[in-house]
Design an enzyme around this catalytic site. Structure first.
Site, PDB file in Angstrom:
ATOM      1  N   HIS A 179     -49.149 -88.752 -75.573  1.00 16.69           N
ATOM      2  CA  HIS A 179     -49.864 -89.423 -76.502  1.00 16.69           C
ATOM      3  C   HIS A 179     -51.035 -88.937 -77.050  1.00 16.69           C
ATOM      4  CE1 HIS A 179     -52.014 -89.729 -72.370  1.00 16.69           C
ATOM      5  NE2 HIS A 179     -53.341 -89.921 -73.326  1.00 16.69           N
ATOM      6  N   SER A 189     -57.348 -86.476 -71.694  1.00 12.53           N
ATOM      7  CA  SER A 189     -55.712 -86.397 -71.668  1.00 12.53           C
ATOM      8  C   SER A 189     -55.339 -85.116 -72.077  1.00 12.53           C
ATOM      9  CB  SER A 189     -55.324 -87.571 -72.423  1.00 12.53           C
ATOM     10  OG  SER A 189     -55.338 -88.726 -71.889  1.00 12.53           O
ATOM     11  N   ASP A 233     -44.631 -88.502 -70.684  1.00 10.33           N
ATOM     12  CA  ASP A 233     -45.912 -88.413 -71.212  1.00 10.33           C
ATOM     13  C   ASP A 233     -46.317 -86.988 -71.293  1.00 10.33           C
ATOM     14  OD1 ASP A 233     -48.216 -89.274 -72.781  1.00 10.33           O
ATOM     15  OD2 ASP A 233     -49.501 -89.728 -71.013  1.00 10.33           O
TER      16      ASP A 233
END
Length: 488
Positions: free
Chosen positions: A213, A329, A246
């Site tokens: 992402h 992230s 992910d």
């Protein structure tokens, strides 16, 4: 949801208004300057990173291959929250929604600012002045004692030699070794979406490991850059990405001048609850931020989505209380030896928002989640070799709605197809629509997302035992996992 409670002062009883007191001719506290300092403020990135609803989408890919039943909203949020570029509230991460931008403080609404109770301000100033007077007196006394009669006086603070030695294994030692191999990733898509996240050097060939992402907005002919802690910036390209896991791998295009020191990888299977953790990333655009905590839990089933309308990601995560915020992230979660044990990927939000379009951002409340590095390494090797991920599957569509009873095999699959694929692993094991799977080997299964996340910790060809209920009767079935290539 804001983490601060800002209530208004209780209004005075109605009555005549007394004249305000005249200002003191020599106030103790000078007036505030008419400018706003800017030093130390992070620069706002060009666009957003999305915090997103983590409910499973139609078609849970892990259990079913192509699809599963539509899921309800969940409170698992991606660590790079969801804001739309442009308009009120740009963010980082390729998703949209109003709110302040990732990498900057939230933009306050237009109009007059809220006035704070003056009594509280006055009390705070008085406390500061009193503390300053006491501190000043102590400082003067110390200076007077050490004065040697010269025109200048110095006061020495003696440190602890053991602390200043930065012993191996200390957080400062780990950060010093790790920071040069951590990069801040900026992704810019052709459609205006953009995002900022983190990654780390995976090998000497210039591969960088991060979250899907983080780079999704630049995957299709977008612009991708990676900036090292020394300020050197390199263009990069997406080698491969796995939406379901992910995980993504990018590669520096001009790595000849880059100092590539791959981070050592730990063993996430040997992690124990209570082990120390160190997280490094760029929360809200603040590159090179180091936070610490412990492993709070293992095998935590988490479903998260980037908010872009794609399928959800599922992980059997490491939970940590190290502060993780939007922008972390893709960054490394390290153990006390400085080895990577996970990729920071998601946070639990304290807000009531359920996904894109929410007007509030959230930050760390001590519930962060990382993809175990053993799983991420397997996915990374697949992406480097073929550019595509491989998923283990049982080829049965399960409901992704919240449940405490187990994972229920749906009545139908995608587009009215059979929920249990004829000839697939689940069919060969005798599973049928309506069966409720309650265990995978010794792991309790309470929902569809939990089942998918546990299946994805295995490899195609692995044999697992599923415990299920049918008509009130408990049975077991041995299943040999099949495989699916790619995210489609």
């Amino acid at each position: 949801m804001s983490t601060e409670n800002e209530g208004s002062a209780v209004p005075p009883a109605p009555g005549p208004h007394p004249a305000p007191p005249a200002p003191h001719p020599n106030p103790a506290v000078p007036p505030a300057p008419d400018y706003e300092p800017t030093a130390g403020r992070p620069t706002a990135p060009d666009a957003p990173i999305g915090q997103s609803d983590a409910a499973g989408p139609p078609g849970a890919p892990g259990a079913s291959g192509p699809g599963a039943d539509a899921g309800q909203s969940s409170t698992w949020w991606s660590a790079d929250g969801g804001q739309q570029p442009g308009g009120p509230g740009e963010g980082q991460g390729g998703q949209g929604g109003p709110g302040g931008p990732w990498g900057t403080a939230p933009v306050p609404p237009s109009g007059p600012s809220e006035r704070k109770p003056r009594g509280l301000v006055a009390a705070m100033l008085a406390a500061v002045l009193v503390a300053g007077a006491i501190g000043g007196g102590i400082g003067f006394w110390a200076a007077d004692q050490e004065s040697d009669g010269s025109d200048t006086t110095t006061v020495s603070a003696y440190g602890n030699p053991k602390t200043e030695s930065r012993a191996p294994g200390s957080v400062s030692s780990i950060a010093n070794k790790t920071l040069p191999s951590v990069v801040t990733i900026e992704a810019q898509g052709n459609n205006g979406e953009s995002g900022t996240g983190t990654g780390f050097v995976y090998d000497k060939q210039g591969h960088i490991l991060t979250n899907n992402h983080v780079v999704a907005s630049a995957a299709d002919n977008g612009k991708l850059t990676a900036t090292f802690s020394n300020g050197k910036r390199y263009t990069a390209e997406v080698v491969g990405r796995a939406q379901g896991y992910d995980v993504a791998v990018v590669k520096l295009k001009n790595a000849a001048g880059a100092k590539l020191d791959p981070l050592p990888l730990g063993n996430s299977d040997r992690v124990a609850v209570g082990d120390a953790t160190v997280a490094i990333g760029a929360p809200f655009g603040l590159s090179g931020t180091v936070t610490t905590g412990i492993v709070s839990a293992k095998k935590r089933p988490v479903a998260s989505s980037d908010g872009g309308g794609g399928n959800a990601s599922y992980m059997s995560a490491l939970q940590t209380d190290a502060s993780i915020n939007p922008g972390n992230s893709g960054g490394p979660l390290l153990n006390a030896d400085g080895g990577v044990i996970g990729i920071n990927s998601a946070i639990q939000s304290a807000g009531n928002g359920s996904g894109l379009g929410e007007s509030q951002q959230s930050g760390s409340i001590g519930l962060g989640f990382a993809i175990p590095i053993n799983q991420a390494k397997n996915v990374a090797e697949q992406l480097i070799k073929t550019g595509q991920p491989i998923y283990p599957v049982i080829e049965a569509t399960v409901s992704t709605k919240d449940s405490a009873n187990g994972a229920t095999i749906a009545s139908n699959g995608t587009g009215g197809s059979p929920a249990v694929v004829p000839g697939g692993p689940a069919d060969k094991a005798g599973l049928k629509s309506g069966d409720v799977i309650t265990k995978l080997d010794d792991m309790a299964i309470d929902s569809g997302p939990t089942l998918i996340s546990e299946i994805w910790t295995h490899q195609p060809g692995d044999k697992v035992t599923l415990t299920y209920k049918r008509g009130g009767k408990v049975s077991k079935a041995d299943v040999t996992l099949g495989k699916r290539k790619g995210d489609s």
